[in-house]
Design a protein around this motif. Structure first.
Motif, PDB file in Angstrom:
ATOM      1  N   SER A  74     -43.132  15.721  17.195  1.00  0.00           N
ATOM      2  CA  SER A  74     -44.075  16.250  16.493  1.00  0.00           C
ATOM      3  C   SER A  74     -43.538  16.577  14.964  1.00  0.00           C
ATOM      4  N   ASN A 254     -48.850  23.568  17.512  1.00  0.00           N
ATOM      5  CA  ASN A 254     -48.761  22.292  17.527  1.00  0.00           C
ATOM      6  C   ASN A 254     -50.148  21.476  18.190  1.00  0.00           C
ATOM      7  N   ASN A 257     -52.308  18.895  16.643  1.00  0.00           N
ATOM      8  CA  ASN A 257     -51.875  17.425  16.411  1.00  0.00           C
ATOM      9  C   ASN A 257     -52.969  16.517  17.405  1.00  0.00           C
ATOM     10  N   ALA A 301     -46.125  15.335  20.584  1.00  0.00           N
ATOM     11  CA  ALA A 301     -47.624  15.596  20.318  1.00  0.00           C
ATOM     12  C   ALA A 301     -48.221  14.109  19.958  1.00  0.00           C
TER      13      ALA A 301
END
Length: 433
Positions: A74, A254, A257, A301
């Protein structure tokens, strides 16, 4: 013609392989520099990155969201970890403590993401990530990550082993980096369409060769004869609760994403993302993130940048994507390849990625265009954006007077700005003002 049709999945798979490679190869190098890792550890991280990324992509395409979307390390986590590595020592936190505490925080985040997937809470959490929040995220993330890349381009060390008085811009390295930036931009804008997806890869190869020729450096390859298995590469588990808190917050943010990549590919596949799709995708991301914490990788991700690749190449089938994953794992298993790639100069990798992440401005602008700004509701965006940018310019020592628990979190402009955007969106009915 029939022979070409048989080879077409492999040719398309090679394009996906280049995309995966370009988005992965520089990450272990920058993390290695930021956390003062040995060359052997960087090579091991390189191997892990190729293998885990390839496997994660294949699993997501097979039993996860079932789309050709790269599952990679990520960018949000990357920016936060590099920022912590640069700021924490100024706050008196040893770099080994930063790495060890991040490991604990990443594992906790992975377990939380897995639980969100199993329980099906993903769609409910998606309400937090409005167009305004996503626009703030894209803009602040661009400011943070591009600042780090610019530092690498200028030949300025990340600062774990040097004092501020010893830091200076390396003019020859900076000039070469700027030339590479211009070359990559030219390829991305002016080259024939079939060559544009490879602009980043071409930039890495040209810059790598030029760096070694101009500076006459003998790249030292680590002599590894087999696959090296190691865990906790960033440091033995530690418990600095401020860093762990920052990691857990980063893990929750996160999730954006996954929402962005799945929603963004719905028109291409002519489908709507179901709760089951979210559940499977989050579950797999949770597992890979937990594994990443154990072995020392940046958490995973779905890549929103896959949308641009799919739009440009129209390679929507899963077979080429899976073939690319197999090839990527194969590259990681061979130690020689990882040893070679680990010698890529940090300034060259930073220059190439500087160009790639300039597109974040377009992404942020696209989200902000969905907003109807007035002199009254502009505060929903202006407050988090300007606050985040200002905090990014402040030295880490400024926050030493705060409670130790909150220092790592509140000294990160990206996280502060993103949290402010979410709170303002949820607390105030802007559309009715």
């Amino acid at each position: 013609m029939a022979q070409f049709m048989k080879l077409r999945p492999w040719v398309s798979g090679v394009q996906w392989l280049f995309f995966m490679f370009t988005n992965t190869v520089v990450i272990p190098i920058t993390i290695g520099a930021a956390f003062s890792l040995s060359q052997e550890s960087i090579v091991t991280l390189m191997q892990y990155s190729f293998i885990v990324t390839g496997i994660a992509c294949m699993i997501q395409a097979g039993i996860g969201h079932k789309r050709a979307i790269m599952e990679g390390q990520s960018g949000l986590w990357w920016g936060v970890m590099l920022s912590l590595a640069a700021i924490a020592p100024a706050q008196g936190i040893p770099i080994a403590t930063v790495g060890g505490s991040l490991i604990v925080g990443i594992i906790i985040s992975g377990i939380l993401t897995l639980m969100i997937g199993i329980t099906g809470l993903g769609p409910l959490l998606s309400r937090m990530f409005t167009p305004n929040v996503m626009g703030v995220f894209m803009f602040l993330f661009g400011c943070q990550i591009l600042g780090i890349f610019l530092q690498g381009m200028l030949g300025v060390p990340f600062g774990n082993e040097t004092s501020d008085s010893e830091v200076a811009i390396n003019l020859p390295v900076s000039l070469l980096s700027i030339i590479i930036v211009l070359i990559v931009i030219f390829i991305s804008v002016k080259a024939p369409a079939k060559y544009r997806p490879y602009g980043l890869l071409i930039g890495i190869l040209i810059g790598w060769f030029a760096y070694n020729m101009i500076f006459s450096t003998e790249a030292t390859m680590t002599n590894i004869t087999g696959f090296q298995f190691d865990i906790f590469i960033l440091g033995t588990p530690d418990f600095h609760w401020g860093i762990i808190l920052t990691a857990v917050v980063t893990g929750i943010l996160n999730l954006a994403n996954t929402f962005g990549s799945l929603k963004g590919t719905e028109p291409m596949y002519d489908i709507s993302t179901t709760k089951s799709d979210y559940r499977r995708s989050f579950s797999i991301t949770g597992v890979t993130t937990t594994i990443a914490g154990i072995i020392g990788l940046i958490p995973y991700a779905p890549y929103v940048s896959s949308i641009g690749f799919l739009s440009q190449t129209r390679i929507l089938q899963r077979l080429p994507f899976v073939l690319a994953g197999i090839m990527f794992v194969s590259v990681g298993v061979v130690p020689l390849f990882a040893s070679i790639f680990a010698t890529i100069p940090l300034s060259i990798g930073s220059a190439v990625l500087f160009v790639a992440y300039l597109q974040l401005f377009l992404s942020a602008f696209g989200f902000f265009k969905q907003m109807n700004f007035t002199s009254t509701n502009v505060y929903r965006t202006a407050i988090p954006v300007f606050t985040g940018v200002i905090i990014m310019t402040m030295p880490g020592t400024y926050f030493s007077s705060l409670p130790e628990l909150w220092q790592p979190l509140l000294s990160n402009g990206l996280l502060v700005g993103l949290m402010l955007a979410i709170v303002l969106e949820m607390a105030i009915p802007w559309d009715r003002i």
